[in-house]
Design a protein around this motif. Structure first.
Motif, short mmCIF file in Angstrom:
data_model
loop_
_atom_site.label_atom_id
_atom_site.label_comp_id
_atom_site.label_asym_id
_atom_site.label_seq_id
_atom_site.Cartn_x
_atom_site.Cartn_y
_atom_site.Cartn_z
N ARG A 166 0.83 -1.21 0.00
CA ARG A 166 0.00 0.00 0.00
C ARG A 166 0.87 1.26 0.00
N GLY A 167 1.91 1.26 0.82
CA GLY A 167 2.79 2.42 0.86
C GLY A 167 3.48 2.67 -0.47
N LEU A 168 3.92 1.59 -1.12
CA LEU A 168 4.57 1.75 -2.43
C LEU A 168 3.58 2.25 -3.47
N ALA A 169 2.36 1.75 -3.42
CA ALA A 169 1.33 2.24 -4.34
C ALA A 169 1.10 3.75 -4.15
N GLU A 170 1.13 4.19 -2.90
CA GLU A 170 0.96 5.63 -2.62
C GLU A 170 2.09 6.45 -3.26
N THR A 171 3.31 5.94 -3.20
CA THR A 171 4.43 6.70 -3.76
C THR A 171 4.38 6.75 -5.28
N LEU A 172 3.61 5.85 -5.89
CA LEU A 172 3.53 5.77 -7.35
C LEU A 172 2.22 6.35 -7.88
N ALA A 173 1.55 7.12 -7.06
CA ALA A 173 0.28 7.74 -7.46
C ALA A 173 0.46 8.56 -8.74
N GLY A 174 -0.48 8.42 -9.66
CA GLY A 174 -0.45 9.20 -10.89
C GLY A 174 0.43 8.63 -11.97
N THR A 175 1.03 7.46 -11.73
CA THR A 175 1.87 6.82 -12.74
C THR A 175 1.12 5.65 -13.38
N GLY A 176 1.76 5.02 -14.34
CA GLY A 176 1.18 3.83 -14.97
C GLY A 176 1.62 2.55 -14.28
N ILE A 177 2.09 2.66 -13.04
CA ILE A 177 2.56 1.51 -12.28
C ILE A 177 1.54 1.19 -11.19
N THR A 178 1.12 -0.05 -11.10
CA THR A 178 0.21 -0.46 -10.05
C THR A 178 0.92 -1.40 -9.08
N VAL A 179 0.50 -1.34 -7.83
CA VAL A 179 1.04 -2.22 -6.79
C VAL A 179 -0.14 -2.77 -6.00
N ASN A 180 -0.23 -4.08 -5.91
CA ASN A 180 -1.33 -4.72 -5.22
C ASN A 180 -0.84 -5.91 -4.41
N SER A 181 -1.66 -6.34 -3.48
CA SER A 181 -1.43 -7.58 -2.76
C SER A 181 -2.54 -8.56 -3.11
N VAL A 182 -2.18 -9.83 -3.21
CA VAL A 182 -3.15 -10.90 -3.39
C VAL A 182 -3.07 -11.79 -2.16
N LEU A 183 -4.21 -12.10 -1.57
CA LEU A 183 -4.26 -12.84 -0.32
C LEU A 183 -4.90 -14.21 -0.54
N PRO A 184 -4.09 -15.23 -0.78
CA PRO A 184 -4.66 -16.58 -0.88
C PRO A 184 -5.15 -17.07 0.49
N GLY A 185 -6.09 -18.00 0.43
CA GLY A 185 -6.46 -18.73 1.63
C GLY A 185 -5.66 -20.02 1.67
N PRO A 186 -6.07 -20.97 2.49
CA PRO A 186 -5.37 -22.26 2.53
C PRO A 186 -5.34 -22.90 1.14
N THR A 187 -4.15 -23.15 0.65
CA THR A 187 -3.97 -23.56 -0.74
C THR A 187 -3.21 -24.88 -0.82
N ALA A 188 -3.59 -25.71 -1.75
CA ALA A 188 -2.94 -27.01 -1.95
C ALA A 188 -1.63 -26.84 -2.71
#
Length: 264
Positions: A166-188
């Protein structure tokens, strides 16, 4: 849907098995030029060979580097100085009672699960800024929101990833760069599958019995009531790496089978 990933240079860390391998395969299938990473040459070669057999026209390379250290990250970036897509998938877990988690364990988990992504993102962001396009994904966990009592040190690192992303996404506001997290659950994944199989064998029961017991006792809030598959997680990761996902940034996207009891 055209994902706009053809020719994009992608790195997936910890990608010789499980979610990382499934993500590498999904990106390759979309035409991205993918670099696979692992700690041993044999594992990296095996993953690259498997992908090339399945998708013989694809562009796939492999880099062996232990990203739990600064030196390992430097080794990788020295061989791969520029990319367009970074999937920070590398992670370790280990059930251990809190009283037995030593300082060395806390540091090892933080170095591997958090600082690997920090170091790689820090290296690749300047190039993404120059091109005004990039995708960075941190593969976190539902354990970031519901800290597991059996491995608090793991949960801590998964929460930290959300803060970094989230902090990195904030520093890249207004650019063509996106930063996200993906949260898996219990995975095989490979590790979980091996643990379940070992436990089932020790008790002389089918693995499905262990899976049922796990969700009945450890994750009763799951709406799916089964382990997710690495491919199911990879589908979300691949989408947020895509061109059509340009308005999704700074987000924590759950693929947890409904384990987290929240509507947002």
């Amino acid at each position: 849907m055209e994902l706009g990933l053809k020719g994009k240079r992608a790195l997936v860390t910890g990608s010789t098995a499980g979610i990382g391998f499934a993500t590498a395969r999904a990106l390759v299938a979309e035409g991205a030029h993918v670099t696979v990473n692992g700690r041993t040459q044999a594992r990296v070669d095996g993953a690259v060979d498997a992908l090339r057999r399945e998708l013989p026209d694809a562009t796939i390379t492999g880099i062996t580097a232990d990203l739990s250290s600064r030196e390992g990250c430097d080794t990788l970036t020295g061989q791969l100085p520029e990319i367009d897509v970074l999937v920070n998938n590398l992670g370790i877990f280990e059930p251990k009672p809190f009283e037995q988690i030593r300082d060395e364990d806390w540091i090892r988990f933080f170095e591997t699960n958090v600082l690997s992504g920090v170091r790689l993102s820090r290296h690749y962001v300047p190039g993404m800024r120059t091109r005004n396009w990039g995708r960075i994904v941190f593969v976190s966990s539902e354990s970031a929101l519901q800290i597991p009592a059996e491995m608090i040190h793991y949960g801590m690192t998964k929460t930290a990833q959300l803060a970094v992303a989230r902090g990195l996404a904030e520093t890249l506001a207004g650019t063509g760069i996106t930063v996200n997290s993906v949260l898996p659950g219990p995975t095989a994944s490979e590790g979980v599958g091996g643990f379940v199989a070992q436990l089932a064998a020790s008790r002389g029961v089918d693995a499905s019995v262990i899976e049922h017991e796990f969700f009945a006792t450890a994750r009763p809030s799951s709406l799916l009531q089964r382990f997710t598959t690495p491919d199911e997680i990879a589908a979300m990761i691949t989408y947020v790496c895509s061109a059509p996902a340009s308005a999704t940034t700074g987000a924590a996207l759950r693929v947890d089978g409904g384990v987290v009891r929240a509507i947002a």
